[in-house]
Design an enzyme around this catalytic site. Structure first.
Site, short mmCIF file in Angstrom:
data_model
loop_
_atom_site.label_atom_id
_atom_site.label_comp_id
_atom_site.label_asym_id
_atom_site.label_seq_id
_atom_site.Cartn_x
_atom_site.Cartn_y
_atom_site.Cartn_z
CD GLU A 154 -2.59 9.02 70.74
OE1 GLU A 154 -3.05 7.89 70.49
OE2 GLU A 154 -2.57 9.48 71.90
CD1 TRP A 205 -0.08 5.03 76.16
CD2 TRP A 205 -0.11 5.40 73.96
NE1 TRP A 205 0.39 6.30 75.94
CE2 TRP A 205 0.39 6.56 74.60
CE3 TRP A 205 -0.21 5.40 72.57
CZ2 TRP A 205 0.78 7.71 73.91
CZ3 TRP A 205 0.18 6.55 71.86
CH2 TRP A 205 0.66 7.67 72.54
CE1 TYR A 229 1.93 9.70 77.67
CE2 TYR A 229 -0.11 8.50 78.09
CZ TYR A 229 0.61 9.43 77.34
OH TYR A 229 0.00 10.09 76.31
#
Length: 205
Positions: free
Chosen positions: A57, A65, A35
């Site tokens: 988000e 995350w 990522y």
């Protein structure tokens, strides 16, 4: 001609070389590395991609995350590939059904916020032409490169993220407080918060 075994060794060496590169200290797992290397901080201008990232988000609030990245594909499938009009028109029944899907984060408020955010996003597009134009106007169309010796010491929110969060709230967006908004600005490349010695930092390549 090289043998399959030699090819495998060369590929392994190439992967090791790749992993030897200096990254931000938070990129510790394979998922995070991928990522970080392929997406995080790359200037994003496509409205559908900006919408998907905004939704991701909002899902992260209170979670890691990594959890969101692992459930990314399932979220795409649940929300019509993040096609804005389709998400904006989802019925309450459709959204309630998603609460039975173990492949996504089953938080009712976040799931319903996805529809509200699609509707707000469409309103921004109607006013500014694109969400991209609206968003990047907050940084005058240029990435802000910050001095980040150590990401763990970086602020959780900034004056810029407070300003954008306030405007998003006024426009009906949900789960877009200043902390989530700063993560969004970093991920979408409006601010470059790569650590100073990271190879992906502006000017380091």
């Amino acid at each position: 001609k090289i043998s399959g075994r030699q090819k495998q060794i060369l590929q392994t060496e190439d992967t090791m070389k790749k992993d030897d590169r200096e990254r931000c200290s938070w990129a510790t797992t394979e998922l995070y590395k991928e990522y970080h290397d392929e997406e995080w901080g790359q200037p994003l201008h496509d409205d559908q991609a900006l919408f998907e990232l905004l939704c991701m988000e909002t899902y992260q609030a209170g979670l890691s995350w990594e959890t969101v990245l692992n459930k990314r594909q399932a979220f795409r499938e649940s929300f019509h590939g993040y096609h804005l009009q389709a998400v904006a028109e989802m019925s309450d029944e459709e959204l309630e059904t998603l609460l039975d899907n173990p492949a996504i984060i089953r938080n009712r408020a976040k799931i319903f916020a996805t529809r509200a955010n699609a509707q707000a996003f469409l309103q921004v597009q109607a006013e500014f032409g694109t969400f991209d134009a609206y968003l990047w106007s907050f940084v005058d169309g240029k990435t802000i490169v910050n001095d980040v010796p150590d990401y763990s010491q970086a602020p959780a929110k900034t004056a810029l993220s407070e300003k954008l969060a306030k405007d998003l709230k006024k426009r009906g967006f949900k789960f877009t407080g200043p902390v989530a908004v700063l993560s969004y600005l970093q991920a979408a490349g409006l601010v470059d918060d790569h650590e100073n010695d990271c190879e992906w930092k502006s000017g380091n390549k």
